[in-house]
Design an enzyme around this catalytic site. Structure first.
Site, short mmCIF file in Angstrom:
data_model
loop_
_atom_site.label_atom_id
_atom_site.label_comp_id
_atom_site.label_asym_id
_atom_site.label_seq_id
_atom_site.Cartn_x
_atom_site.Cartn_y
_atom_site.Cartn_z
CG ASP A 101 33.08 42.02 44.23
OD1 ASP A 101 34.02 42.80 44.35
OD2 ASP A 101 33.22 40.78 44.13
C1 BGC Z 1 27.87 38.96 42.68
C2 BGC Z 1 28.99 39.01 43.66
C3 BGC Z 1 30.28 38.75 42.97
C4 BGC Z 1 30.45 39.64 41.79
C5 BGC Z 1 31.69 39.29 41.03
C6 BGC Z 1 28.14 39.90 41.57
O1 BGC Z 1 27.14 39.82 40.62
O2 BGC Z 1 26.66 39.25 43.33
O3 BGC Z 1 28.77 38.10 44.69
O4 BGC Z 1 31.34 38.99 43.82
O5 BGC Z 1 29.35 39.63 40.94
O6 BGC Z 1 31.99 40.12 40.01
C1 NOJ Z 2 31.96 37.03 45.66
C2 NOJ Z 2 33.32 37.50 45.32
O1 NOJ Z 2 34.09 36.45 44.81
C3 NOJ Z 2 34.00 38.08 46.53
O2 NOJ Z 2 35.25 38.59 46.20
C4 NOJ Z 2 33.14 39.16 47.11
O3 NOJ Z 2 33.79 39.64 48.22
C5 NOJ Z 2 31.76 38.65 47.43
N1 NOJ Z 2 31.19 38.05 46.30
C6 NOJ Z 2 30.85 39.74 47.96
O4 NOJ Z 2 30.43 40.59 46.97
#
Ligand code: BGC
Ligand code: NOJ
Length: 814
Positions: free
Chosen positions: A487
Site C-alpha cells: 500500500d
Molecule cells: C501502512 C500499511 C497499510 C496502509 C493502509 C499504511 O500506513 O504502512 O501497512 O496497509 O497504511 O492504508
Molecule cells: C497492511 C494492509 O492491510 C495490507 O493490505 C497491505 O498489503 C500491507 N499492509 C502492505 O502494505
C-alpha cells in the site's frame, strides 16, 4: 524473558504477570458482538462495526497504556483499601495473578488480601452481549466484608464522532435505570433504535452513570472517589460522559465463594416499537428483559461457556497436525487458526494498533484472509465472497475497503489499488478447492451494490482479471495504480504536503508506473482461472487465460528479471525499482515470493537464484526484511514507503505477511529445510523466549518486526490483524506440510525439513475425515501414497464413495 506460558491442552496462553511489555490482548465474540480485552481487562466492545456501533470507550495512546476497559474494583470495607483484581487501573500489587486468554474468552484471576477474584469474560454464541462472571472467594480465616464496583465508560456510538464532536456530545448523553439495569440510550430518542445495557445478578447497593460523579473531578480510573468512599453516588447522566457502574456488597464467610454475573449488551428494537408506553421516551424493554433474565443465571452462563468451547473444538478440529516441532503444532492446531478467524471477523479494523475508527474491511485483505479460514467456516466464507464481489466496480476494479455494517464500498478511500481485483480470484479458487461447491460461480452478484446489475460470480472473476489486462504499461507490465499489495509503494502520488493521504492523493495520470508484483499475482490468479474455466467447459476462457498467463510470464522475464532476482516496479519516469541499478531499494521480497509461487523460474534455476538472493540480502535471524537497502530519505516519487524511518514497516521492516510467500517459494524448489527455517524465525511461539525484545503477544503473529536497519531490530508491532495469519497458515499447512485442497481432491505434497522422519495429520475435507501419516523413506520430496495397502497414483487422494466417512492414508516421501 517470558511473561507466561502456553497451556496447549486448555488451548490457552497463561500470562503470569500483569506488566507485559505491551498489553497482550484477546478477542471476545465470534459473530456480531465483539470485544477486545487485554490481560489487565482493558479494551472495548462493539456491535458489528467498531466505528459505527461502539459500546464502550477506549483511549489508545494514553499514558499509562491501556486505559478504558471492563473494570471491577474490590474494596475491603474493614479498612477501606481497594484494588483492581485485574491489576489495572488501580495497579496495586497482587499476591497472585494469572490471565488465561483462550478461544473467545479470557479469565483473569488474582489474589489480594486473601480475597481471590476470578473473572471469566466471554460472549455467548448467538447473543449480542458479553458476560463477566466474577467468582469471589474468601481465603481468610475470618469473614470478609467486600464492596464490588463495576465500571464501563459508554461510547456515544460513533467512535469517531465520540472522540471529536464534544460541543454536541457533552449534551446528548442519556441513560435509564430500571429494575437495577443501567441502560445507555444516547440518541435513542431520535434516529437510533439500539441501546446498550449493563446488568448485574445481585441486588445493587448503589450505582453511577455519570463519569465525574463516579471518579471525582480531576481523578482517574485508578482512584475513583466512589470506590474510595465505598459508596456510589447514584448519579444519573444528563449529557457529559455516561458510564455504567454498579455497587454490590458481599459478605463472605471464611472459605466462602460467591458468583456475581455482569452483562454488558447491545439490543435493537423495532422502529415502531421503540418506546413503552408508545408515545413516551422510555425504552421498550420487553424483548431485552428476557435476554437479561436468562443470562443472569449461572447455569445458563455455564452452558453458554461450554457451547463456546465446543464451537472452537469443532473449528479447530478441521485440521490437526502432530509434527516433531512443538511450535508448529501449537500454532497450526490452536493459535494460528484462531488468529485467522479473528482476521475473518475484524479484517484490519480493530486491534490495539488499529483504532476501529479508521479502516473498514479491506478488499484485498478479506479475500486473502479467506485462504486461512475457509476450511473452518465454509458457509460464512461463501457469504464473504459474495459480499466482497458485490462491491466490485463494473470495470472489474474494487473499492479498497468496505464498511462491515453496511457492506458498501468506502468512497473516501475509493479504488485504484490495482492488485485488489485479482485477490477475489484466489479467494474463490480457495473456496472451490475446499468445498467443491461450484454453484457459487452461478450466483447472481451485483456490481457496486446496485440493484439490477447482477451477473454470475463467474463473470466477476473474468472481469477481475480483465482489469489487469486492460491496464498494461509501457513494458506491458500491469500498471500499479495507487499501489499494489504494498500500500505504501505510491508511484503516482508525488505528495509533498503534510497531511495529504499518500495513498489516495493521485496527481500523475498513472499510465507509466508498473508493478512486477501484480504481474506475478496475475499469473497465479490466471492459472487458477484456467482450472476453473476448464471445469466449466469454457474453452474460450481457458485458452484466453492460458495465453494471458504465458504472455505475462514472458513479459516478466523480459522486463521484470534483473539477473539475480525479480525486479519490483517501474516508476512514473519509467525507471526501474528493485534492481542492481538502484542505489536504495535494490531488491524487494514481494516479487520473489509471488512470482515463484506462480511457478516462474521453478524449472530453470532462476527461482533458486532469486531465493538465494533473498537469503543473501534480505534474511535476518528475526525474519526476512521487505527490501534492501532501506530508503534513507523521503522520495517524492516513491511515496509512503520512504516516509517510514529505515527498518520500520514497508521501509525494510520484516513485514511478516511476505515471509510465507518465500516459504512457499522455497517449497516450490524443494527446499524444506530453508522453508521451515524461515517459518520458525517468525513463529511467535518460538519467539516467546525473547518477549522483552519482541514485545507483542507470543501467541499471534504481528504485522511487522523491526528490520535490520532499525535501532530496535527484532521488536514487533501491529499484532493480530494482518494477512500474516492466513499466509503463514497456508505456508505451513499447504506448502511445507503439503496438505493441499485441490479442485479434485486432497493432495499430499510435503516439503519438510530433512531431519523430520514424518508427521501425522487429521483433516476434515468435504465431509470425510482424512487420517494421514507421512513417513520419510529418503532425503527427497517424492511422494508415494498408500491406501489400504494399495499404492495410489499421483499425489491427490481421490474423493471417496459417498458412504466413506474416514480415510487412512500413508504418504511415503523420499
Ligand atoms: C501502512 C500499511 C497499510 C496502509 C493502509 C499504511 O500506513 O504502512 O501497512 O496497509 O497504511 O492504508
Ligand atoms: C497492511 C494492509 O492491510 C495490507 O493490505 C497491505 O498489503 C500491507 N499492509 C502492505 O502494505
Amino acid at each position: 524473558m517470558k511473561y507466561g506460558h502456553f497451556d496447549d491442552n486448555a488451548r490457552e496462553y497463561v500470562i503470569t504477570r500483569p506488566d507485559t511489555p505491551l498489553p497482550w490482548i484477546n478477542y471476545l465474540g465470534c459473530e456480531s458482538f465483539f470485544g477486545l480485552i487485554s490481560n489487565t481487562a482493558g479494551g472495548y466492545s462493539f456491535f458489528k462495526d467498531a466505528r459505527l456501533r461502539r459500546l464502550t470507550r477506549y483511549r489508545y495512546n494514553n499514558a499509562p497504556y491501556d486505559m478504558g476497559g471492563r473494570y471491577i474494583y474490590l474494596r475491603d470495607n474493614a479498612d477501606g483499601k481497594f484494588w483492581s483484581p485485574s491489576w489495572m487501573p488501580v495497579r496495586s500489587a497482587l499476591d497472585e495473578y494469572t490471565c488465561r486468554h483462550g478461544m473467545g474468552y479470557t479469565i483473569i484471576r488474582s489474589v489480594s488480601r486473601q480475597i481471590e477474584a476470578e473473572t471469566r469474560y466471554f460472549v455467548p454464541m448467538g447473543e449480542n452481549l458479553e458476560i463477566w462472571e466474577l467468582t469471589l472467594t474468601n481465603k481468610r480465616e475470618q469473614a470478609a466484608d467486600i464492596s464490588v464496583f463495576s465500571a464501563v465508560e459508554f461510547c456515544l456510538w460513533d467512535a469517531w464522532d465520540d472522540s471529536t464532536n464534544f460541543q454536541r456530545n457533552f449534551s446528548t448523553g442519556q441513560v435509564e435505570l430500571v429494575d437495577e439495569v443501567i441502560y445507555h440510550k444516547t440518541e435513542y430518542r431520535e434516529r437510533r433504535d439500539h441501546f446498550a445495557y449493563f446488568a448485574c445478578s445481585e441486588k445493587l447497593t448503589g450505582f453511577d452513570t455519570q463519569r465525574e460523579d463516579f471518579l471525582g473531578a480531576y481523578r482517574g480510573w485508578d482512584s475513583p472517589a466512589v470506590v474510595e468512599a465505598g459508596e456510589s453516588s447514584n448519579s444519573v447522566a444528563h449529557g457529559w460522559q455516561p458510564i455504567g457502574s454498579q455497587h454490590v456488597k458481599v459478605q463472605l464467610k471464611a472459605g466462602e465463594s460467591k458468583k456475581i454475573i455482569f452483562i454488558l449488551g447491545y439490543h435493537e428494537n423495532r422502529k415502531d416499537a421503540k418506546f413503552d408506553p408508545p408515545g413516551s421516551q422510555t425504552i421498550n424493554k420487553k424483548t431485552v428483559k428476557l435476554i437479561i433474565d436468562k443470562y443472569l443465571q449461572p447455569k445458563i452462563v455455564e452452558a453458554a461457556f461450554i457451547a463456546l468451547r465446543n464451537y472452537w473444538t469443532e473449528l479447530l478440529g478441521k485440521l490437526r497436525v502432530n509434527t516433531p516441532d512443538m511450535h508448529t503444532n501449537r500454532m497450526v492446531n490452536i493459535w494460528n487458526a484462531y488468529q485467522c478467524m479473528i482476521t475473518f471477523n475484524m479484517s484490519r479494523s480493530a486491534s490495539y494498533f488499529e483504532s476501529g475508527i479508521g479502516r473498514g474491511m479491506g478488499y484485498r485483505d478479506s479475500n486473502q484472509d479467506l485462504l486461512g479460514f475457509v476450511h473452518m467456516i465454509p458457509e460464512r466464507a461463501r457469504e464473504r465472497i459474495l459480499d466482497l464481489a458485490a462491491t466490485q466496480l463494473k470495470n472489474g476494479g474494487a473499492y479498497h475497503q468496505y464498511q462491515p455494517l453496511t457492506k458498501r464500498g468506502n468512497n473516501d478511500v475509493g479504488s485504484g489499488f490495482n492488485d485488489d481485483p485479482a485477490w477475489l480470484v484466489l479467494a474463490v479458487a480457495a473456496y472451490l478447492k475446499e468445498t467443491g461447491d461450484w454453484t457459487i460461480l452461478d450466483m447472481p452478484v451485483q456490481y457496486e451494490n446496485e440493484i439490477g446489475s447482477e451477473t454470475p460470480l463467474y463473470e466477476h472473476l473474468q472481469c477481475s482479471l480483465q482489469y489487469t489486462l486492460d491496464r498494461l504499461g509501457p513494458n506491458d507490465l500491469p500498471l500499479i495504480g495507487r499501489a499494489d499489495w504494498n500500500d505504501c509503494l505510491n508511484l503516482n502520488c508525488f505528495s509533498d504536503t503534510p497531511g495529504q493521504s499518500f495513498q489516495t492523493t493521485t496527481n500523475k495520470d498513472g499510465k507509466v508506473a508498473e508493478s512486477v508484483f501484480i504481474a506475478g499475482l496475475f499469473v497465479l490468479a490466471a492459472k487458477e482461472m484456467v482450472e476453473i474455466a476448464k471445469h466449466r467447459h469454457d474453452a474460450d476462457e481457458t485458452k484466453k487465460m492460458q495465453n494471458a498467463a504465458l504472455r505475462m510470464e514472458e513479459t516478466v522475464w523480459k522486463s521484470g528479471w534483473d539477473g539475480e532476482w525479480f525486479r519490483r516496479a517501474y516508476d512514473d519516469f519509467g525507471h526501474v525499482l528493485g534492481s542492481k541499478e538502484n542505489k536504495e531499494g535494490q531488491i524487494f521480497i514481494e516479487p520473489q515470493g509471488i512470482c515463484i509461487w506462480a511457478g516462474l523460474g521453478v524449472e530453470d534455476g532462476r527461482a533458486q537464484k532469486a531465493l538465494d538472493s533473498v537469503a543473501k540480502y534480505l534474511a535476518t535471524p528475526h525474519g526476512i526484511v521487505l527490501q534492501q537497502p532501506a530508503f534513507s530519505k523521503y522520495y517524492l516519487h516513491l511515496g509512503e514507503i520512504s516516509s517510514y524511518p529505515p527498518g520500520y514497516k514497508e521501509n525494510a521492516g520484516i513485514f511478516c505477511h511476505t515471509n510465507p510467500w518465500i516459504m512457499i517459494a522455497e517449497t516450490k524448489i524443494g527446499r524444506g529445510d530453508q522453508a521451515f527455517d524461515y517459518y520458525t524465525r517468525i513463529n511467535p511461539s518460538k519467539r516467546e523466549e525473547i518477549s522483552d525484545l519482541h514485545k507483542c503477544e507470543p501467541y499471534v503473529y504481528p504485522q511487522m518486526i523491526a528490520g535490520k536497519d532499525a535501532p530496535t531490530h527484532g521488536e514487533a508491532k501491529n499484532s493480530w490483524l494482518s494477512g500474516t495469519a492466513a499466509m503463514n497458515y497456508v505456508a505451513i499447512t499447504q506448502a511445507i506440510l503439503g496438505i493441499q485442497p485441490q479442485y479434485d481432491g486432497l493432495a499430499i505434497n510435503p516439503v519438510i525439513p530433512s531431519g523430520w522422519q514424518g508427521f501425522e495429520v487429521v483433516r476434515q475435507f468435504r465431509g470425510v475425515r482424512y487420517e494421514v501419516s507421512v513417513r520419510r523413506k529418503g532425503p527427497g520430496n517424492t511422494v508415494l501414497l498408500v491406501m489400504g495397502g494399495e499404492p495410489v497414483s499421483g499425489t491427490v487422494i481421490p474423493i471417496p464413495a459417498r458412504n466413506v466417512k474416514t480415510l487412512k492414508v500413508t504418504a511415503f516421501i523420499g
